[in-house]
Scaffold this motif. Sequence first.
Motif, mmCIF file in Angstrom:
data_model
loop_
_atom_site.group_PDB
_atom_site.id
_atom_site.type_symbol
_atom_site.label_atom_id
_atom_site.label_comp_id
_atom_site.label_asym_id
_atom_site.label_seq_id
_atom_site.Cartn_x
_atom_site.Cartn_y
_atom_site.Cartn_z
ATOM 1 N N ASP A 10 0.858 -1.173 0.000
ATOM 2 C CA ASP A 10 0.000 0.000 0.000
ATOM 3 C C ASP A 10 0.900 1.231 0.000
ATOM 4 O O ASP A 10 1.504 1.573 1.021
ATOM 5 C CB ASP A 10 -0.887 -0.026 1.250
ATOM 6 N N ALA A 11 1.011 1.900 -1.125
ATOM 7 C CA ALA A 11 1.935 3.026 -1.273
ATOM 8 C C ALA A 11 1.576 4.168 -0.324
ATOM 9 O O ALA A 11 2.471 4.837 0.224
ATOM 10 C CB ALA A 11 1.932 3.521 -2.718
ATOM 11 N N GLU A 12 0.275 4.389 -0.129
ATOM 12 C CA GLU A 12 -0.144 5.476 0.756
ATOM 13 C C GLU A 12 0.278 5.195 2.198
ATOM 14 O O GLU A 12 0.760 6.078 2.905
ATOM 15 C CB GLU A 12 -1.662 5.651 0.686
ATOM 16 N N ARG A 13 0.119 3.930 2.593
ATOM 17 C CA ARG A 13 0.514 3.554 3.954
ATOM 18 C C ARG A 13 2.033 3.677 4.130
ATOM 19 O O ARG A 13 2.515 4.127 5.172
ATOM 20 C CB ARG A 13 0.061 2.131 4.254
ATOM 21 N N THR A 14 2.783 3.291 3.109
ATOM 22 C CA THR A 14 4.239 3.415 3.168
ATOM 23 C C THR A 14 4.651 4.878 3.280
ATOM 24 O O THR A 14 5.554 5.234 4.044
ATOM 25 C CB THR A 14 4.883 2.804 1.908
ATOM 26 N N ASP A 15 3.964 5.743 2.513
ATOM 27 C CA ASP A 15 4.270 7.168 2.565
ATOM 28 C C ASP A 15 3.969 7.753 3.938
ATOM 29 O O ASP A 15 4.749 8.546 4.484
ATOM 30 C CB ASP A 15 3.472 7.913 1.496
ATOM 31 N N GLU A 16 2.854 7.347 4.529
ATOM 32 C CA GLU A 16 2.486 7.823 5.866
ATOM 33 C C GLU A 16 3.532 7.411 6.892
ATOM 34 O O GLU A 16 3.918 8.199 7.762
ATOM 35 C CB GLU A 16 1.115 7.287 6.267
ATOM 36 N N PHE A 17 3.999 6.161 6.762
ATOM 37 C CA PHE A 17 5.011 5.679 7.694
ATOM 38 C C PHE A 17 6.337 6.391 7.468
ATOM 39 O O PHE A 17 7.063 6.708 8.414
ATOM 40 C CB PHE A 17 5.183 4.163 7.558
ATOM 41 N N GLY A 18 6.640 6.695 6.212
ATOM 42 C CA GLY A 18 7.854 7.451 5.909
ATOM 43 C C GLY A 18 7.824 8.829 6.541
ATOM 44 O O GLY A 18 8.845 9.318 7.048
ATOM 45 N N GLN A 19 6.652 9.471 6.507
ATOM 46 C CA GLN A 19 6.502 10.784 7.135
ATOM 47 C C GLN A 19 6.714 10.692 8.643
ATOM 48 O O GLN A 19 7.316 11.571 9.264
ATOM 49 C CB GLN A 19 5.117 11.370 6.825
ATOM 50 N N LYS A 20 6.219 9.591 9.214
ATOM 51 C CA LYS A 20 6.405 9.393 10.650
ATOM 52 C C LYS A 20 7.888 9.223 10.982
ATOM 53 O O LYS A 20 8.389 9.805 11.953
ATOM 54 C CB LYS A 20 5.619 8.164 11.118
ATOM 55 N N LEU A 21 8.598 8.443 10.167
ATOM 56 C CA LEU A 21 10.027 8.246 10.403
ATOM 57 C C LEU A 21 10.800 9.547 10.237
ATOM 58 O O LEU A 21 11.745 9.821 10.990
ATOM 59 C CB LEU A 21 10.569 7.182 9.444
ATOM 60 N N LEU A 22 10.392 10.359 9.265
ATOM 61 C CA LEU A 22 11.043 11.661 9.061
ATOM 62 C C LEU A 22 10.862 12.542 10.290
ATOM 63 O O LEU A 22 11.797 13.228 10.737
ATOM 64 C CB LEU A 22 10.465 12.347 7.821
ATOM 65 N N GLN A 23 9.677 12.485 10.852
ATOM 66 C CA GLN A 23 9.387 13.260 12.066
ATOM 67 C C GLN A 23 10.240 12.762 13.233
ATOM 68 O O GLN A 23 10.780 13.563 14.015
ATOM 69 C CB GLN A 23 7.899 13.156 12.396
ATOM 70 N N ILE A 24 10.397 11.450 13.331
ATOM 71 C CA ILE A 24 11.223 10.879 14.390
ATOM 72 C C ILE A 24 12.675 11.334 14.248
ATOM 73 O O ILE A 24 13.334 11.666 15.241
ATOM 74 C CB ILE A 24 11.135 9.335 14.376
#
Length: 361
Positions: A10-24
């Motif tokens: 799920d590309a959208e889910r991967t992108d959301e998780f990527g944003q979370k990692l960027l925030q971390i």
Amino acid sequence: MCNNCNLNIDAERTDEFGQKLLQIVNHSGLSFMISIGHRARLFDIMSEMEHATSSQIAEQSGLNERYVREWLGAMVTGGIVEYDSVLKTYFLPAEHAALLTRAAGSNNFATTMQWFSVLGSVEDQIVDCFREGGGVPYSEFARFHEVMAEESYNSVVCGLFEHILPLVPGLEEKLQTGIEVLDIGCGSGMALIEMAATFPNSRFNGYDISEESIGRAQASAAERGLTNITFRVQDVARIDQPEAFDLITAFDVIHDQAQPDVVLSQVNASLKPGGTFLMQDIAASSNVEQNISNPLGPMFYTISTMHCMTVSLAQGGAGLGTCWGKELACEMLQTAGFEKVDVQELPHDIMNYFYTTTKAA
């Protein structure tokens, strides 16, 4: 060969998780910068200044301007300090200072940020423990006792008289009259020293296994001119003073112990009949699924992995960890001989539970 290559992602889910990692990533960097701001007293100094240039802030703080300017860059891009791009000035809003300065007391988040650099200093040893087991002893943690003293001041001393002691009905009156008190794992003794100064008719004893902490506590008590307080290096699993104390306290101590069950049994044995045990420990469940919604869940498990669990395992201990939890804590207290345990929370403290129990008369 990648096991996930043929899976539908799920590309959208991967992108959301990527944003979370960027925030971390960004927030992890900020934790170090906030720690430095605290240690260099930059937040305290800026809280007393109006809009100021980096040179003015550096001059006021007695620090190197180039480092101050780079630190301010992190603070501005992190949304902690405001910046006027026309005047090239920086400003710490009062609402932010209320959570970042020493004047904030128990609300000072900057104190807690120091833990990440302290814990990071033993990362290599912790990785080795993942492979080989065992633990990392207290002696390997740079600045541990210094940071713990600050943390204890915020979490215990700031609320001691207004919130914590009143959890036990009639306790302050007994302290005024005069009772025997023991604080186990007393560290630098900050809470005990404040009690000794406030209740001169009571006798206070502080035990800790750390010679460094006891040395700091003794020096602080001497500086205050207190004669009703004694500190000594002592393994609290070997108190061996039957029915000697009216009150025993343990502030954020039990889950670090190598033999927590033995310590709790010693506490029970050391109390006079009708004596009180007051224990502060982490506000968590023994069950990970109940900690998912805990706002400090990731922090608790990180500190446990990097410190609380490992220092116990280094002694061949139980390794309870930070999230030993309310359920196990109550069970262990009852096994130690305490029949009824009250667990209370304070509105200003999201980190801790307060356990109060009385030895059977």
